[in-house]
Every structure is written in structure tokens, then in C-alpha cells.
Design a protein around this motif. Structure first.
Motif, short mmCIF file in Angstrom:
data_model
loop_
_atom_site.label_atom_id
_atom_site.label_comp_id
_atom_site.label_asym_id
_atom_site.label_seq_id
_atom_site.Cartn_x
_atom_site.Cartn_y
_atom_site.Cartn_z
N SER A 69 0.76 -1.38 -0.08
CA SER A 69 -0.21 0.29 -0.02
C SER A 69 0.89 1.30 0.04
O SER A 69 0.28 2.39 -0.10
N GLY A 70 2.10 0.85 0.21
CA GLY A 70 3.01 2.21 0.01
C GLY A 70 3.76 2.61 1.47
O GLY A 70 4.54 3.42 1.52
N VAL A 71 3.73 1.73 2.05
CA VAL A 71 4.51 1.87 3.63
C VAL A 71 6.04 1.00 3.38
O VAL A 71 5.84 -0.07 3.29
N ILE A 72 6.84 2.14 3.35
CA ILE A 72 8.15 1.56 3.03
C ILE A 72 9.02 1.26 4.39
O ILE A 72 8.97 2.02 5.32
N GLY A 73 9.55 0.03 4.57
CA GLY A 73 10.49 -0.46 5.41
C GLY A 73 9.43 -0.81 6.78
O GLY A 73 8.28 -0.80 6.65
N GLU A 74 10.35 -0.33 8.00
CA GLU A 74 9.59 -0.42 9.13
C GLU A 74 8.67 -1.59 9.27
O GLU A 74 7.54 -1.57 9.68
N ASP A 75 9.01 -2.79 8.97
CA ASP A 75 8.15 -4.04 8.95
C ASP A 75 7.84 -4.40 10.09
O ASP A 75 6.38 -4.81 10.26
N VAL A 76 8.26 -4.10 11.29
CA VAL A 76 7.58 -4.50 12.58
C VAL A 76 6.86 -3.39 13.17
O VAL A 76 5.67 -3.74 13.72
N ASP B 47 15.31 5.42 -2.20
CA ASP B 47 15.24 4.73 -3.37
C ASP B 47 13.64 4.65 -3.82
O ASP B 47 13.27 4.91 -5.02
N TYR B 48 12.93 4.78 -3.01
CA TYR B 48 11.25 4.87 -3.07
C TYR B 48 10.79 6.31 -3.74
O TYR B 48 10.10 6.49 -4.69
N GLN B 49 11.62 7.11 -3.03
CA GLN B 49 11.33 8.43 -3.51
C GLN B 49 11.66 8.63 -5.10
O GLN B 49 11.14 9.28 -5.88
N ARG B 50 12.82 7.98 -5.38
CA ARG B 50 13.18 8.13 -6.70
C ARG B 50 12.35 7.42 -7.70
O ARG B 50 11.89 7.99 -8.94
N ILE B 51 11.74 6.30 -7.28
CA ILE B 51 10.75 5.58 -8.03
C ILE B 51 9.49 6.54 -8.43
O ILE B 51 9.01 6.32 -9.33
N ILE B 52 9.11 7.18 -7.34
CA ILE B 52 8.04 7.97 -7.47
C ILE B 52 8.03 9.25 -8.37
O ILE B 52 7.51 9.44 -9.13
N SER B 53 9.39 9.71 -7.91
CA SER B 53 9.77 10.85 -9.12
C SER B 53 9.85 10.19 -10.62
O SER B 53 9.31 11.05 -11.44
N ILE C 257 11.16 5.06 15.37
CA ILE C 257 11.21 4.94 14.19
C ILE C 257 12.48 4.34 13.54
O ILE C 257 13.54 4.86 14.48
N ASP C 258 12.90 3.65 12.95
CA ASP C 258 14.12 3.11 12.25
C ASP C 258 14.91 4.32 11.68
O ASP C 258 14.34 4.68 10.50
N GLU C 259 15.80 4.59 12.20
CA GLU C 259 16.73 5.87 11.62
C GLU C 259 18.11 5.46 11.15
O GLU C 259 19.18 6.16 10.84
N SER C 260 18.12 4.19 10.58
CA SER C 260 19.40 3.27 10.41
C SER C 260 19.82 4.10 8.72
O SER C 260 18.74 4.30 7.97
N GLU C 261 20.85 3.70 8.26
CA GLU C 261 21.21 3.92 6.99
C GLU C 261 20.46 3.01 5.96
O GLU C 261 20.13 3.51 4.97
N GLU C 262 20.31 1.81 6.38
CA GLU C 262 19.55 0.88 5.37
C GLU C 262 18.12 1.46 5.31
O GLU C 262 17.50 1.62 3.95
N ASP D 151 16.96 4.46 5.51
CA ASP D 151 17.43 5.85 4.60
C ASP D 151 17.33 5.42 3.21
O ASP D 151 16.86 6.14 2.25
N LYS D 152 18.24 4.43 3.08
CA LYS D 152 18.26 4.03 1.44
C LYS D 152 17.07 3.60 0.90
O LYS D 152 16.72 3.80 -0.35
#
Length: 535
Positions: free
Chosen positions: A160-167, A321-327, A309-314, A316-317
Motif C-alpha cells: 500500500s506504500g509503507v516503506i520499511g518499518e516491517d515490525v 530509493d522509493y522517492q526516486r521511483i515516485i519521481s 522509528i528506524d533511523e538506520s542507513e538501510e 534511509d536508502k
């Protein structure tokens, strides 16, 4: 009398002639009412907030003449109407009986039209409730009946568009689902500014039907007390930023704990007499909010699940990446909409039902958890929320004494709850805030990567890119709780720091895992013993 949205008409029989009179309300600021003898315009329309009067401003004239009479009048005031009838008769040179009958007929038309307007306003203000088609209901029910429900739900949340944050996203969805139970859960999303706390909450909230949620940005201190008595029952209340809702934190806590709020106020009735009235708003409700300031909202946070909230580099990536796909226009928006709509329909087919956990006596929390009484209640409620979500996979039982229908928790529900709640319990067992813990774990990783045991403030500010004031706050808390200590260098006589116990957090996690696993072991043993007794 014939009625339509724009025009109302009635027929007058006089002798053998039939005259059609019409109120034309197509122009909301200039109604027209034209008869054989008079032409009337109601300027500014009519008000719907005072049914005890019918005050209008009108202009009246004979058809095709320019002698116009303008007047503000209350058509329910007989004295005003009679004076106006005589004035119309004198000024327009028309009979008083014609003028009186015309105003009487106009009054009836305006009354009818005002009732229609009121009905439309009520319909517009009424909450929207989507009625599922039979096919939508079947698809949603089939989704709930299939195996690996939580895993598939998490996949759809991602689709539905929620990226990462699986748990966190699955935890939040289940917490939002608990609004339909008698003991809803609550959550607070915590993290640095700009890491996506509000975005995560709003995206998961999109998977909840609109009729079941109330989104709030800013509230006045007494706002909650003026909802209708049952208007908030089993609703999800979403607060974008707790900093903007400080004035309502107390009633929110009362809603969370007592499931109702009351307020006594003085009210003047229509005769001007003062009376004491009691405002009551019933719960239960599920409440979710976001903040960067964990320590400020301690009274609210200990009633809630704390989702960091997950603030890891992973992460972030993943987001970038999702922002680029949207753009690039490569996001399948139709697929996202279908996934979100299915999860909303799933929420709509869930029905209130009692949940009983027959294994509750075997469950216990690790001794390291702070405020164990409230946390234990949250733990049991979360297990019940999972069982509630799986209601279409459970056999319904009937209490022989009360006739109440209920479903029972299984060991699978407890296993899934333990897997999801480990991080929550870990944070609940920590003596430092989440932001400070994140800094400490990043510090450990930095020292391990560089094969160091000590560090200086200047080194950490430079390499971990932390502001001096923020680092000072972290160090003060870590020194106070004895997680780091200050060391004086023998050669330079300057100060540096070292971590007291590098493995303390991993040991705490292991302790919590062992406690939860021991609960499952006791469950397994008790079930084996029960089966052997039956045999």
C-alpha cells in the motif's frame, strides 16, 4: 405540493382559473417567488439555525413594474406581517387580502424549503459509512480466513506504500485494529525530527476506514468534552504532533484509562436561568500520536506502546530509493490503492467479539521491565488483539451461563505476539530514553568498527555528526545512569570517555527472549500434560 432541489411549487384554485406559484431557490442569494399579482425576491436566502423565527429580507413589486418595496421582516411575527400587508397594499395599490394570502403562501414554501435544507445539512454532517458489496465482503473474509494472516497483512501494508518499518507498521496496524475491542491499545511514535514519524502513522491510518478515525492537528482544552456522548466510541484518534495537543493530554489519559471523560459546567437555559449540566463522552478509543520529546509525555507514554522509528542507513536508502521511483513515475498506484482498499474492507468485516486467553496464567514478563503492572496489561491486550484480528479462523464458543459468544487465544497467537513485542518490551526495560539508546548503540558500533575502547566529544561530534548541545545531553544521561564513565589520560591529563558495559543491551534482550520463551515452554508442558490426562 411538489418539491425538488431547486424549485418548490403549489397550485391555487380561484374560481375556474388555476395559477401556479413557485419558489425558485436556484440562486442561494436571491430566491424568487412570482404569482399572478406579485413578484417577490428573498435577498440573502434564509437561515437554518433559528427555527423559532423566519426572518428574511425581501423586495416586493407588481410584475413588470418598477415600484419596489424592500423590507426586513419575521414572517412568524403576526404584528409585523399585518403592518407589512397594509404597507404593501398602500404602496403597490393592491388588495390587502391578496398581499396577506401571498405572504402566507410564501411562508409555507419557505418553511418546507428550510426543512429540506436542514435535512441536507444533517446528511452532509453524518459520518460516511461504506456499505460493502457482496463481492467485497467475500474477498475480505477470504483474506482473513487464509493462513499466515499476519505475514500476508504485513506484505499488503508494504504494497500500500509503507516503506520499511516491517515490525512497527504491523504493530501499528494491529494497535489500530484494537479500537474495535473493549480494551483498545495506544501507541506513540518516537524519533528525531524529519525521520518519518507522522508519515508512518498517516500511511498506516489510511488502511483504517474513514468512518472509524478522527484526525487531529490542534485542539482546544475543552474540545473533547463537547463531542456527542457516543461519538468517539471505538474510534481511532490520530494526533499528528503531541506538542500541538498539550492542552488535551489530561482528557486523553482519562479516555485511555477510564474509557470515559466527564465535565461539569454551568449553562443558561432559554429563560436565562443558570443550571449545572454534566458533559459525558464515552469511550473506549485507540489513540496514536507522534513526538520527538519522549520524556515530556511520560504519563501518556506509559499508557502506550512506544514505537521507535528506524533511523538506520538501510532505512534511509529504502526511503530514498522509493522517492526516486515516485519521481520517475514507476509506482503502480492502482496496485497500492487496491492493497489499501482490501485492508480497509478487512477492517469493516471485523465484528466485536469477546476474546478469552486460556493460557494467560502461564504468561509472565521479565523482571527487568519497568512498571510491570501496566506493561503486563498491554502484553495481554496485544495477544487479545491478534486473536481478535484472527476471529474468522477461530471457533466461536458460547458461555453456558451468560449466553455470550467468545473466541479463544491459541499458542500461535502468543508466539506471534512475542515476536512482535520483543522490541517494545526491550525499550520498556531500558533506563534511558530511546534517542539516547540509539546514540549509545551507534557509539558502540563506531568504537567496534575502529577497534577503540575510549572516545572524546570532539571525535564523536565530527564522525557521528552530532551537535554539541545534543551530545552534551546524551552524555549527561549516560553518565547519570552509569552507562559511560569519564577517564583522565595520564600523559595529556585531558578527559575522555569509555563505555562501562558494551554487552549490556544484548544481555537485556537475551533476558527478555529467555523469559518469553520460558512462558512458551510452560505452555507446551501444560498442554502435553493435559493431553496425557485425557488419554
Amino acid at each position: 405540493m411538489l418539491k425538488s432541489d431547486k424549485c418548490f411549487s403549489f397550485v391555487i384554485n380561484k374560481s375556474e382559473n388555476k395559477v401556479m406559484n413557485k419558489l425558485d431557490a436556484s440562486n442561494s442569494n436571491n430566491y424568487e417567488y412570482i404569482t399572478k399579482h406579485l413578484e417577490i425576491h428573498i435577498l440573502g436566502g434564509i437561515k437554518t439555525n433559528k427555527l423559532e423565527s423566519l426572518r428574511i429580507t425581501l423586495s416586493i413589486q407588481k410584475p413588470k413594474q418598477h415600484n419596489i418595496l424592500r423590507q426586513s421582516i419575521d414572517l412568524y411575527n403576526d404584528n409585523q406581517v399585518e403592518k407589512f400587508v397594509r404597507k404593501v397594499a398602500e404602496r403597490l395599490e393592491i388588495g390587502t387580502s391578496v398581499a396577506r394570502r401571498t405572504l402566507q403562501d410564501l411562508t409555507k414554501e419557505l418553511e418546507n424549503y428550510r426543512f429540506i435544507l436542514l435535512q441536507k445539512q444533517q446528511q452532509a454532517a453524518a459520518p460516511y459509512h461504506k456499505e460493502l458489496t457482496e463481492k467485497e465482503r467475500q474477498v475480505a473474509t477470504a483474506f482473513l480466513k487464509k493462513g499466515n494472516l499476519l505475514e500476508r497483512t504485513n506484505e499488503y501494508i508494504g504494497s500500500s506504500g509503507v516503506i520499511g518499518e516491517d515490525v512497527n507498521r504491523l504493530l501499528m496496524y494491529l494497535i489500530f485494529t484494537s479500537r474495535k475491542t473493549n480494551n483498545p491499545l495506544h501507541c506513540i511514535s518516537l524519533g528525531s525530527s524529519g525521520v518519518g514519524k507522522t508519515h508512518l502513522q498517516s500511511k498506516v491510518a489510511e488502511l483504517i476506514p474513514d468512518e472509524d478515525k478522527i484526525e487531529i492537528t490542534v485542539l482546544s482544552a475543552n474540545a473533547f468534552y463537547y463531542f456527542n456522548r457516543t461519538e468517539l466510541q471505538n474510534k481511532l484518534i490520530l494526533i499528528e504532533d503531541l506538542d500541538g495537543a498539550e492542552s488535551v493530554l489530561y482528557p486523553l489519559r482519562e479516555l485511555q484509562t477510564k474509557k470515559r471523560i466527564t465535565k461539569t459546567v454551568v449553562h443558561k437555559d432559554s429563560r436565562g436561568e443558570s443550571k449545572t449540566i454534566h458533559l459525558v463522552v464515552e469511550g473506549p478509543v485507540a489513540i496514536a500520536g507522534c513526538t520527538t520529546q519522549e520524556s515530556i509525555y511520560e504519563d501518556n507514554s506509559n499508557r502506550s506502546f512506544l514505537l521507535y522509528i528506524d533511523e538506520s542507513e538501510e532505512q534511509d536508502k529504502k526511503i530514498m530509493d522509493y522517492q526516486r521511483i515516485i519521481s520517475a513515475g514507476k509506482v503502480n498506484e492502482d496496485e497500492q490503492f487496491k492493497a489499501a482498499e482490501l485492508l480497509r474492507n478487512v477492517q469493516r468485516v471485523l465484528k466485536p467479539i469477546k476474546v478469552i486467553n486460556p493460557f494467560a496464567m502461564y504468561l509472565s514478563l521479565p523482571s527487568a521491565v519497568f512498571k510491570p503492572r501496566r506493561t503486563n496489561s498491554h502484553y495481554l491486550q496485544f495477544i487479545e488483539a491478534i486473536t481478535f484480528y484472527k476471529q474468522h479462523q477461530r471457533t466461536q464458543h458460547v458461555n453456558k451461563e451468560t449466553g455470550e459468544i467468545y473466541i479463544e487465544t491459541t499458542t500461535e497467537d502468543i508466539q506471534e505476539a512475542n515476536k512482535l513485542i520483543t522490541e517494545v518490551l526491550l525499550r520498556k526495560s531500558d533506563t534511558i530514553t530511546g534517542a539516547t539508546r540509539n546514540h549509545l548503540e551507534n557509539l558502540k558500533d563506531y568504537l567496534k568498527k575502529n577497534n577503540q575502547t575510549t572516545f572524546t566529544n570532539a571525535e564523536i561530534r565530527r564522525n557521528l555528526r552530532i551537535k554539541e548541545s545534543t551530545l552534551r545531553n546524551y552524555n549527561n544521561q549516560l553518565l547519570l545512569e552509569d552507562y559511560i564513565r569519564r577517564i583522565k589520560k595520564a600523559k595529556t591529563k585531558s578527559y575522555c570517555f569509555e563505555i562501562v558495559d558494551v554487552d549490556e543491551y544484548s544481555n537485556l534482550k537475551e533476558q527478555i527472549d529467555n523469559a518469553l520463551n520460558s512462558c512458551l515452554s510452560r505452555l507446551s508442558t501444560s498442554q502435553t500434560a493435559s493431553k496425557s490426562q485425557v488419554v
